[in-house]
Design an enzyme around this catalytic site. Structure first.
Site, PDB file in Angstrom:
ATOM      1  N   ASP A  90       0.830  -1.198   0.000  1.00 45.80           N
ATOM      2  CA  ASP A  90       0.000   0.000   0.000  1.00 45.80           C
ATOM      3  C   ASP A  90       0.870   1.257   0.000  1.00 45.80           C
ATOM      4  O   ASP A  90       1.937   1.288   0.618  1.00 45.80           O
ATOM      5  CB  ASP A  90      -0.904  -0.002   1.240  1.00 45.80           C
ATOM      6  CG  ASP A  90      -2.126   0.877   1.065  1.00 45.80           C
ATOM      7  OD1 ASP A  90      -2.324   1.399  -0.049  1.00 45.80           O
ATOM      8  OD2 ASP A  90      -2.881   1.046   2.034  1.00 45.80           O
TER       9      ASP A  90
ATOM     10  N   ASN B 203     -10.462  -3.355  -6.457  1.00 43.70           N
ATOM     11  CA  ASN B 203      -9.660  -2.445  -7.273  1.00 43.70           C
ATOM     12  C   ASN B 203     -10.259  -2.211  -8.660  1.00 43.70           C
ATOM     13  O   ASN B 203      -9.839  -1.271  -9.357  1.00 43.70           O
ATOM     14  CB  ASN B 203      -8.230  -2.961  -7.421  1.00 43.70           C
ATOM     15  CG  ASN B 203      -7.402  -2.810  -6.163  1.00 43.70           C
ATOM     16  OD1 ASN B 203      -6.452  -3.552  -5.936  1.00 43.70           O
ATOM     17  ND2 ASN B 203      -7.760  -1.853  -5.312  1.00 43.70           N
TER      18      ASN B 203
END
Length: 225
Positions: A2, A50
């Protein structure tokens, strides 16, 4: 993995630059984990959520992942790393990328070094639903379903439970990652953004993990005397 977008934002760059910069981290972490004796390493590369990102970013990520796979396949094979894929069932995944994933798994399937699992188009809830459907299709009686039986119907069922989850950039949430397997995982949230994460950071996390007292719901044995 991340922090790619924030890494790029801090440098007044497009988000795609952060994704590109992350390639070096991926290879560094794989090499460091293998050298440290890690037997199973999973990288959360693309989640089922996503797909909500802008089309331009998704297209870039698909091209980038394909380039990384093709560029490093022989290196991974030479290191004795077995590569696995968790997910990658959505028809929106470009056919050439799906073929490259399949070729990588075929190339490395006989390797007996570290197992590298790439979680791509992965979602923990999706895996649990898939296991439930598999049980129903197999006609397993309800009374025969226990935890071991359920786990055997998960996608890639020989994947062991996760011992340690490292989420970079300081974010502290599960984000639908391997929900069944992380039930008793230790968690570490280093503040460093993923493109800046390197071997020393990984080794620090492993050292912290080894210091933890893992009791799995029990209590530590009492000293006698």
């Amino acid at each position: 993995m991340d922090g790619n977008g924030r890494w790029a934002q801090q440098r007044a760059l497009p988000r795609t630059s952060g994704h590109s910069a992350a390639e070096a981290t991926v290879i560094d972490v794989i090499e460091a984990a293998r050298s440290a004796g890690v037997e199973w390493l999973s990288l959360y590369a693309f989640s089922t959520e996503n797909w909500r990102r802008p089309d331009e970013e998704i297209d870039f990520l698909m091209r980038l992942v394909r380039r990384v796979v093709r560029k490093h396949a022989l290196l991974l094979h030479a290191r004795g790393i077995r590569c696995r894929l968790l997910g990658a069932e959505d028809p929106r995944i470009p056919a050439p990328l799906a073929r490259d994933f399949a070729d990588l798994m075929t190339l490395t399937e006989a390797n007996r070094g570290m197992t590298l699992t790439v979680a791509f188009d992965h979602g923990g809830r999706q895996d649990i639903v898939a296991a439930a459907r598999s049980l129903i299709r197999a006609g397993v009686p309800a009374d025969a379903v226990d935890q071991a039986c359920f786990a055997a119907h998960l996608p890639v069922p020989d994947t062991p439970d996760v011992d340690l989850v490292i989420r970079t950039s300081g974010e502290q949430r599960i984000s639908n990652f391997m929900l069944w397997q992380v039930a008793y995982a230790e968690w570490i949230f280093p503040p460093v953004l993923w493109p800046d994460f390197r071997a020393p950071h990984l080794l620090e996390c492993l050292h912290e993990y080894r210091r933890r007292d893992r009791r799995f719901g029990g209590v530590a044995p009492q000293a006698k005397g």
